[in-house]
Design a protein around this motif. Structure first.
Motif, PDB file in Angstrom:
ATOM      1  N   CYS A 183       0.839  -1.212   0.000  1.00 30.25           N
ATOM      2  CA  CYS A 183       0.000   0.000   0.000  1.00 30.25           C
ATOM      3  C   CYS A 183       0.872   1.260   0.000  1.00 30.25           C
ATOM      4  CB  CYS A 183      -0.934   0.013   1.206  1.00 30.25           C
ATOM      5  SG  CYS A 183      -1.921   1.524   1.242  1.00 30.25           S
ATOM      6  N   PRO A 184       0.805   2.078  -1.070  1.00 26.66           N
ATOM      7  CA  PRO A 184       1.645   3.278  -1.132  1.00 26.66           C
ATOM      8  C   PRO A 184       1.140   4.389  -0.209  1.00 26.66           C
ATOM      9  CG  PRO A 184       0.254   3.114  -3.082  1.00 26.66           C
ATOM     10  CD  PRO A 184      -0.021   1.897  -2.258  1.00 26.66           C
ATOM     11  N   ALA A 185      -0.067   4.225   0.330  1.00 23.55           N
ATOM     12  CA  ALA A 185      -0.655   5.283   1.164  1.00 23.55           C
ATOM     13  C   ALA A 185      -0.490   5.000   2.649  1.00 23.55           C
ATOM     14  CB  ALA A 185      -2.140   5.408   0.835  1.00 23.55           C
ATOM     15  N   ALA A 224      -2.165   2.901   4.193  1.00 24.26           N
ATOM     16  CA  ALA A 224      -3.550   2.789   4.684  1.00 24.26           C
ATOM     17  C   ALA A 224      -3.838   1.438   5.333  1.00 24.26           C
ATOM     18  CB  ALA A 224      -4.527   3.029   3.535  1.00 24.26           C
ATOM     19  N   ILE A 225      -2.888   0.475   5.196  1.00 26.33           N
ATOM     20  CA  ILE A 225      -3.129  -0.841   5.806  1.00 26.33           C
ATOM     21  C   ILE A 225      -2.104  -1.059   6.919  1.00 26.33           C
ATOM     22  CG2 ILE A 225      -3.409  -3.323   5.409  1.00 26.33           C
ATOM     23  CD1 ILE A 225      -3.806  -2.712   2.437  1.00 26.33           C
ATOM     24  N   GLN A 234      -7.602  -1.874   7.337  1.00 24.11           N
ATOM     25  CA  GLN A 234      -7.464  -0.824   6.330  1.00 24.11           C
ATOM     26  C   GLN A 234      -8.182   0.442   6.770  1.00 24.11           C
ATOM     27  OE1 GLN A 234     -10.241  -0.152   3.522  1.00 24.11           O
ATOM     28  NE2 GLN A 234      -8.946  -0.194   1.692  1.00 24.11           N
ATOM     29  N   CYS A 277      -7.209   5.467   2.312  1.00 21.71           N
ATOM     30  CA  CYS A 277      -7.231   4.770   1.021  1.00 21.71           C
ATOM     31  C   CYS A 277      -7.937   5.638  -0.018  1.00 21.71           C
ATOM     32  CB  CYS A 277      -7.937   3.424   1.202  1.00 21.71           C
ATOM     33  SG  CYS A 277      -8.364   2.601  -0.337  1.00 21.71           S
ATOM     34  N   TYR A 296      -5.941   8.649  -1.140  1.00 15.66           N
ATOM     35  CA  TYR A 296      -4.884   8.263  -2.068  1.00 15.66           C
ATOM     36  C   TYR A 296      -5.452   8.043  -3.477  1.00 15.66           C
ATOM     37  CZ  TYR A 296      -1.242   5.884  -4.442  1.00 15.66           C
ATOM     38  OH  TYR A 296      -0.313   5.566  -5.386  1.00 15.66           O
ATOM     39  N   GLN A 297      -6.617   7.426  -3.521  1.00 16.00           N
ATOM     40  CA  GLN A 297      -7.221   7.136  -4.829  1.00 16.00           C
ATOM     41  C   GLN A 297      -7.626   8.425  -5.554  1.00 16.00           C
ATOM     42  OE1 GLN A 297     -10.086   3.953  -4.934  1.00 16.00           O
ATOM     43  NE2 GLN A 297      -9.078   2.861  -3.290  1.00 16.00           N
ATOM     44  N   CYS A 340      -7.258   1.741  -7.269  1.00 21.68           N
ATOM     45  CA  CYS A 340      -5.846   1.574  -6.929  1.00 21.68           C
ATOM     46  C   CYS A 340      -5.512   0.078  -7.014  1.00 21.68           C
ATOM     47  CB  CYS A 340      -5.536   2.131  -5.543  1.00 21.68           C
ATOM     48  SG  CYS A 340      -3.914   1.673  -4.952  1.00 21.68           S
ATOM     49  N   GLY A 341      -5.927  -0.698  -5.997  1.00 24.80           N
ATOM     50  CA  GLY A 341      -5.792  -2.158  -6.077  1.00 24.80           C
ATOM     51  C   GLY A 341      -4.369  -2.679  -5.968  1.00 24.80           C
ATOM     52  N   LEU A 342      -3.397  -1.830  -5.558  1.00 21.09           N
ATOM     53  CA  LEU A 342      -2.035  -2.361  -5.404  1.00 21.09           C
ATOM     54  C   LEU A 342      -1.984  -3.445  -4.320  1.00 21.09           C
ATOM     55  CD1 LEU A 342      -1.258   0.012  -7.279  1.00 21.09           C
ATOM     56  CD2 LEU A 342       0.767   0.312  -5.882  1.00 21.09           C
ATOM     57  N   CYS A 343      -2.885  -3.324  -3.327  1.00 14.94           N
ATOM     58  CA  CYS A 343      -2.925  -4.328  -2.252  1.00 14.94           C
ATOM     59  C   CYS A 343      -3.584  -5.624  -2.705  1.00 14.94           C
ATOM     60  CB  CYS A 343      -3.657  -3.773  -1.032  1.00 14.94           C
ATOM     61  SG  CYS A 343      -5.332  -3.187  -1.405  1.00 14.94           S
TER      62      CYS A 343
HETATM   63  S1  SF4 Z   1      -6.453   0.304  -2.677  1.00 16.02           S
HETATM   64 FE1  SF4 Z   1      -4.406   1.258  -2.760  1.00 16.02          FE
HETATM   65  S2  SF4 Z   1      -4.467   2.914  -1.253  1.00 16.02           S
HETATM   66 FE2  SF4 Z   1      -6.219   1.589  -0.832  1.00 16.02          FE
HETATM   67  S3  SF4 Z   1      -5.491   0.170   0.721  1.00 16.02           S
HETATM   68 FE3  SF4 Z   1      -5.141  -0.837  -1.257  1.00 16.02          FE
HETATM   69  S4  SF4 Z   1      -3.067  -0.289  -1.861  1.00 16.02           S
HETATM   70 FE4  SF4 Z   1      -3.691   1.119  -0.194  1.00 16.02          FE
END
Ligand code: SF4
Ligand code: SF4
Length: 297
Positions: free
Chosen positions: A231-233, A235-236, A241, A246, A249-250, A274-277
């Motif tokens: 998570c680049p933010a 947020a987790i 979360q 989150c 950041y989005q 986002c969905g990096l997580c």
């Molecule tokens: S969707 Fe992106 S900003 Fe939100 S919790 Fe997942 S990685 Fe973090």
């Protein structure tokens, strides 16, 4: 019972055909590619005690399926025994996930397009599924499309709603909750979900898990936690979360990347992504190896 199973097959067949062939379900700019892989279907019994338990866990405002159907069809009465919640999972294809797997900061443009166009398609799917069930002579409503659906902030700063499709899918045997808040399904956590409440007599799907966190390595045995790193933010955390962080950041990601994709002039929930997580993690495409005694992997 045979008739009930036949209805289930009809619903799954209709969903699968729509996901494979409906023009709205094509990837934008590439009609040979689909936004989603074949759907997975689960059915929750409307009288499942878990729906009442959610009122205690989420809040008194959270609705049970009976209320939703009665609000949609005022003056009609339905016993809880007759009510079912049709729940489906739309898996995001590997090609889209792969792009996001390698991202460390902003989401991949294909992921963003999948969220926006995929959720528009999912709205269409919910509404058309209601129409399909109605054409068979049964009552049906998609809770998140009904005017009584509400999303709102809590005093704690968290954001909630009066119907959770994730929780309904959990009741319908489709998956368990992960640290990153997503539902870890048999197709993984990189999915979109949909629900329709109905009085169609469908057989409920048995749950193969015994705990709400069975497929998450961190929540079931203090292992993994990779979604925190992804998570680049920030947020987790080990406490879960932070929805607000989150979302902030989005919004930032949409402002930076949106103009290149012709997006960003309008910021709505559907445009945020986002969905990096959900990519580059052990639960991306199914319950992680070694999670849960009932894992099929
Ligand atoms: S969707 Fe992106 S900003 Fe939100 S919790 Fe997942 S990685 Fe973090
Ligand atoms: S990445 Fe690991 S800790 Fe995060 S939800 Fe998936 S299994 Fe759980």
């Amino acid at each position: 019972m045979r008739e009930e199973r036949g209805l289930r097959e009809e619903i799954l067949g209709w969903l699968t055909h729509s996901v494979r062939h409906e023009p709205m379900g094509a990837f934008p700019g590439d009609p040979s590619r689909r936004l989603f892989e074949d759907p997975i279907l689960g059915v929750a019994h409307g009288g499942d005690p878990l729906f009442r338990e959610f009122r205690r866990l989420i809040g008194k405002f959270h609705k049970v399926p009976l209320e939703i159907l009665e609000e949609a069809f005022p003056g009609e009465s339905f016993g809880e025994e007759r009510i079912r919640v049709i729940c489906y999972v739309l898996p995001i294809p590997r090609a889209t996930r792969e792009g996001n797997r390698h991202r460390k900061d902003l989401p991949h443009p294909e992921w963003m397009l999948t969220k926006i166009h995929g959720e528009a398609f999912n709205e269409w799917l919910r509404a058309e599924l209601v129409g399909f069930i109605s054409s068979k002579g049964y009552r049906a409503v998609a809770p998140v499309l009904h005017p009584s659906f509400l999303q709102f902030p809590l005093l704690s700063g968290d954001i909630t709603s009066n119907w959770s499709e994730r929780h309904a899918c959990f009741v319908a045997g489709l998956g368990t909750f992960g640290l990153s808040r997503g539902l870890i399904t048999q197709a993984g956590v990189a999915v979109r979900l949909g629900t329709v409440v109905t009085d169609m007599p469908l057989p409920p799907t048995p749950r193969k898990y015994t705990s709400p966190h069975e497929y998450c390595l961190f929540l079931s045995r203090q292992d993994c936690g990779l979604c925190m790193e992804r998570c680049p933010a920030g947020a987790i955390t080990s406490r879960g979360q932070d929805k607000r962080k989150c979302q902030e950041y989005q919004v930032k990601a949409l402002k930076i990347q949106g103009p290149k994709l012709g997006l960003g002039s309008k910021i709505t929930g559907m445009h945020l992504s986002c969905g990096l997580c959900q990519c580059g993690v052990p639960c991306e495409e199914g319950p992680p190896m070694g999670s849960g005694p009932n894992s099929m992997r």
